[in-house]
Design an enzyme around this catalytic site. Structure first.
Site, mmCIF file in Angstrom:
data_model
loop_
_atom_site.group_PDB
_atom_site.id
_atom_site.type_symbol
_atom_site.label_atom_id
_atom_site.label_comp_id
_atom_site.label_asym_id
_atom_site.label_seq_id
_atom_site.Cartn_x
_atom_site.Cartn_y
_atom_site.Cartn_z
ATOM 1 N N HIS A 1 -40.919 3.400 26.036
ATOM 2 C CA HIS A 1 -40.402 2.278 25.227
ATOM 3 C C HIS A 1 -40.911 2.389 23.798
ATOM 4 C CE1 HIS A 1 -39.595 -2.012 24.184
ATOM 5 N NE2 HIS A 1 -40.715 -1.867 23.505
ATOM 6 N N GLU A 2 -42.199 2.635 23.628
ATOM 7 C CA GLU A 2 -42.766 2.737 22.284
ATOM 8 C C GLU A 2 -42.199 3.938 21.537
ATOM 9 O OE1 GLU A 2 -44.215 0.315 21.087
ATOM 10 O OE2 GLU A 2 -44.523 -0.741 22.973
ATOM 11 N N HIS B 1 -38.968 3.058 19.921
ATOM 12 C CA HIS B 1 -39.086 2.477 18.583
ATOM 13 C C HIS B 1 -39.258 3.562 17.529
ATOM 14 C CE1 HIS B 1 -39.011 -1.623 19.848
ATOM 15 N NE2 HIS B 1 -40.150 -1.578 20.502
ATOM 16 N N GLU C 1 -35.667 -4.431 20.881
ATOM 17 C CA GLU C 1 -36.423 -4.349 22.130
ATOM 18 C C GLU C 1 -35.542 -3.816 23.257
ATOM 19 O OE1 GLU C 1 -39.643 -4.672 22.673
ATOM 20 O OE2 GLU C 1 -39.909 -5.082 20.539
#
Length: 281
Positions: free
Chosen positions: A128-129, A132, A204
């Site tokens: 997930h990070e 980004h 997100e």
């Protein structure tokens, strides 16, 4: 598009700074706020990642450690440059990414996260990070955090100025309106948070989707989010700054009911549902 978002974000938050400056000191206050905005935008672009990492006492993780190897594997899967890896000595399970671009990115996780999740779930969080980082929105979140922090600081000044009889006088010798100062103190941080919310929530979902693909299974991240949502409500992060809320994978302020009204994150239930729906795509 992300470059455009960054300029819109900087412009909006700069405008809020100018409003506070005007309320505090009239024409002179606007000039001071404009100078401050210019300095803050410069610092936000070049140094905000270091500021945020320092704020949370993040310590670099050595090459060859288990966490480093997981990040390295996922970065390779995502075809991204290897980011710097940090660990934060906090009991609350959480994580964030920062940096101005993929070549200057960093991923930070809390010790609580390492203690709570298994390797598959950790891969989902790290993925997930890295989402980004891949989507190039880590700069947006870091700039927003730095600028929102400055706005909160000036809003606090406005509040005290109202309590102690107004602020500086401008060139026309007109005192600041105490009611205007109180309004600024209340609504300026709220406006800054709303700007963060407008940009944060969509990204997100995109990062969740990317993390699910990079880690190999959307269930990994879905299971991690269930745990993070539950434990972040039980375990506070006393040093968490509201201005940096949008940077974390789940809100570090989840235990604060008032903060939840203006959360920069979509609901965890909705995120989990979207992840679980990916299994049938």
């Amino acid at each position: 598009m992300n470059t455009l978002k960054t300029f819109i974000l900087m412009g909006t938050l700069t405008f809020i700074l100018l409003l506070i400056g005007n309320a505090l000191g009239g024409h002179n206050g606007v000039i001071v706020a404009l100078i401050m905005a210019g300095v803050m935008n410069f610092i936000s672009y070049w140094y905000s990642d270091k500021i945020v990492l320092s704020m949370y006492g993040a310590q670099p993780v050595e090459r060859g450690t288990h966490l480093y190897q997981i990040v390295e594997k996922l970065a390779r899967n995502a075809e991204l440059p290897m980011p710097k890896v940090y660990i934060i000595n906090e009991a609350q399970p959480n994580a964030f990414a920062t940096g101005r671009n993929p070549k200057n990115a960093a991923v930070a996780v809390t010790r609580g996260l390492m203690d709570l999740v298994d390797d598959n779930e950790l891969s989902g969080v790290i993925g997930h990070e890295l989402g980004h980082v891949h989507n190039r929105d880590i700069l947006i979140s870091t700039v927003a955090a730095t600028m929102a922090g400055a706005i909160s600081f000036l809003a606090s000044m406005a509040r005290w100025a109202a309590i102690f009889g107004g602020g500086s006088r401008d060139d026309d010798d007109r005192g600041s309106n105490p009611l205007a100062l109180i309004g600024i103190a209340i609504f300026a941080p709220m406006a800054a948070m709303l700007v963060q919310m407008a940009i944060s929530r969509t990204r997100e979902f995109k990062a969740d989707r990317f993390g699910a693909k990079v880690s190999g299974n959307p269930v990994y991240l879905a299971n991690a989010l269930r745990k993070l949502d539950l434990y972040s409500r039980r375990i506070p992060m006393p040093n968490a700054a509201p201005a940096t809320e949008n940077m974390f994978i789940v809100s570090p302020l989840a235990g604060n009911k008032m903060a939840n009204l203006f959360s920069t994150h979509p609901s965890t239930e909705e995120r989990i549902k979207k992840l679980e729906d990916m299994r049938f795509e």
